[in-house]
Scaffold this motif. Structure first.
Motif, PDB file in Angstrom:
ATOM      1  N   ASN A  76       0.827  -1.202   0.000  1.00  0.00           N
ATOM      2  CA  ASN A  76       0.000   0.000   0.000  1.00  0.00           C
ATOM      3  C   ASN A  76       0.862   1.253   0.000  1.00  0.00           C
ATOM      4  O   ASN A  76       0.583   2.220  -0.720  1.00  0.00           O
ATOM      5  CB  ASN A  76      -0.916  -0.001   1.226  1.00  0.00           C
ATOM      6  CG  ASN A  76      -1.802   1.232   1.268  1.00  0.00           C
ATOM      7  OD1 ASN A  76      -2.852   1.288   0.624  1.00  0.00           O
ATOM      8  ND2 ASN A  76      -1.381   2.254   2.023  1.00  0.00           N
ATOM      9  N   ASN A  77       1.916   1.263   0.806  1.00  0.00           N
ATOM     10  CA  ASN A  77       2.754   2.456   0.918  1.00  0.00           C
ATOM     11  C   ASN A  77       3.505   2.756  -0.377  1.00  0.00           C
ATOM     12  O   ASN A  77       3.734   3.922  -0.714  1.00  0.00           O
ATOM     13  CB  ASN A  77       3.735   2.303   2.083  1.00  0.00           C
ATOM     14  CG  ASN A  77       3.036   2.336   3.425  1.00  0.00           C
ATOM     15  OD1 ASN A  77       1.890   2.774   3.526  1.00  0.00           O
ATOM     16  ND2 ASN A  77       3.709   1.877   4.465  1.00  0.00           N
ATOM     17  N   GLU A  81       3.047   6.287  -2.409  1.00  0.00           N
ATOM     18  CA  GLU A  81       4.105   7.178  -2.873  1.00  0.00           C
ATOM     19  C   GLU A  81       3.910   7.538  -4.346  1.00  0.00           C
ATOM     20  O   GLU A  81       4.180   8.661  -4.756  1.00  0.00           O
ATOM     21  CB  GLU A  81       5.475   6.535  -2.659  1.00  0.00           C
ATOM     22  CG  GLU A  81       5.942   6.559  -1.204  1.00  0.00           C
ATOM     23  CD  GLU A  81       5.966   7.987  -0.645  1.00  0.00           C
ATOM     24  OE1 GLU A  81       6.476   8.895  -1.343  1.00  0.00           O
ATOM     25  OE2 GLU A  81       5.469   8.188   0.476  1.00  0.00           O
ATOM     26  N   ASP A 191      -1.851   4.839   4.293  1.00  0.00           N
ATOM     27  CA  ASP A 191      -1.437   6.038   3.571  1.00  0.00           C
ATOM     28  C   ASP A 191      -2.067   5.989   2.186  1.00  0.00           C
ATOM     29  O   ASP A 191      -1.985   4.976   1.494  1.00  0.00           O
ATOM     30  CB  ASP A 191       0.090   6.058   3.479  1.00  0.00           C
ATOM     31  CG  ASP A 191       0.639   7.309   2.820  1.00  0.00           C
ATOM     32  OD1 ASP A 191      -0.150   8.214   2.487  1.00  0.00           O
ATOM     33  OD2 ASP A 191       1.871   7.379   2.652  1.00  0.00           O
TER      34      ASP A 191
END
Length: 281
Positions: A76-77, A81, A191
């Motif tokens: 997910n991160n 980004e 995020d």
């Protein structure tokens, strides 16, 4: 099944656009990282119990959960980004709005967006398990909006937001409001590529909310206390709530508003304009 929080994403999320009957995009489980199956070297599923070289059994469930959770959040991160770079490259200010159900997120957006003016174009991604009710309310304002229905999923993730954003025609310098699924637990962990997290609580929820759900307030940049017009009718201590929030996160920005009456909205809108201008610079 989401290995991080236990919610089910079976069937995947679905994107829908108000006023476009039949238009929908299915986001299957493999696209947003909810399913992660682990196999051993022989192609069999790993079981919860493992044996050491002496034949003793050991329960490895906790270790597997940690590994799988890290894997989900890592994937997910990485996507977050990418989203962040995509937003920044277009000068888009993405704000992740989080709260428990019924705090007044959609009403706050309905009152905020008209105050922004023509020089600050707005767009909204709505997150709910089912229905297009909130997206239809935003659509009535004449701004771009896409609904993400998560099914039994309890949060938006970076893949959902990335795909929804790319389906929208976001003008340069726009502010993108991401109204997350109503939940003060799991959305704090994911995020989305946003510039800031904004947690919204209402005076009907209790002034101990920051202490009961500390991770959300630790992750948030701003807290908006909504429904202040109801203070004469509820047992809610504003200063105690603010003190509790600052104990959890001393850097937390704080606004007190009534989206219903407009009280306190000037300070919130002024701050929002500052963030939009900073994003354009």
């Amino acid at each position: 099944m989401c290995d991080t929080c236990g919610c089910s994403s079976e069937g995947g999320a679905v994107l829908r656009r108000p006023g476009s009957e039949g238009w929908h995009v299915h986001l299957h489980d493999g696209n947003h990282g909810h399913h992660h199956h682990e196999h051993d070297g022989h192609g069999h599923h790993n079981h919860h119990d493992a044996h050491d070289h002496h034949g003793h059994q050991h329960d490895t469930r906790e270790g597997q959960r940690v590994v799988m959770e890290q894997d989900v959040l890592l994937q997910n991160n990485l996507l977050a980004e990418r989203n962040r770079g995509w937003f920044e490259g277009r000068g888009v200010l993405a704000l992740n709005l989080l709260s428990s159900p019924g705090s007044g997120k959609t009403t706050l957006l309905e009152k905020t967006i008209p105050w922004l003016g023509d020089d600050c174009p707005a767009a909204v991604i709505e997150g709910d398990q089912q229905t297009m009710r909130d997206a239809e309310r935003i659509d009535a304002l004449g701004v771009p909006v896409i609904q993400v229905n998560t099914g039994t999923g309890c949060h938006l993730d970076a893949a959902m937001v990335g795909r929804a954003a790319k389906e929208m025609e976001l003008p340069r310098g726009a502010v993108l409001f991401i109204e997350n699924v109503g939940n003060l637990v799991c959305p704090a962990l994911f995020d989305l590529g946003e510039a800031m997290k904004i947690v919204i609580i209402s005076v009907t929820e209790g002034d101990d909310k920051p202490l009961k759900y500390p991770t959300m307030f630790q992750e948030a940049d701003i807290c908006i206390l909504n429904k202040t017009d109801l203070l004469p009718y509820v047992a809610f201590d504003v200063e105690r709530c603010k003190e509790n929030a600052m104990k959890v996160n001393h850097r937390l920005g704080w606004f007190e508003v009534s989206a219903a009456t407009g009280e306190g909205m000037e300070a919130w809108i002024a701050w929002l304009h500052q963030q939009i201008e900073a994003q354009k610079a």
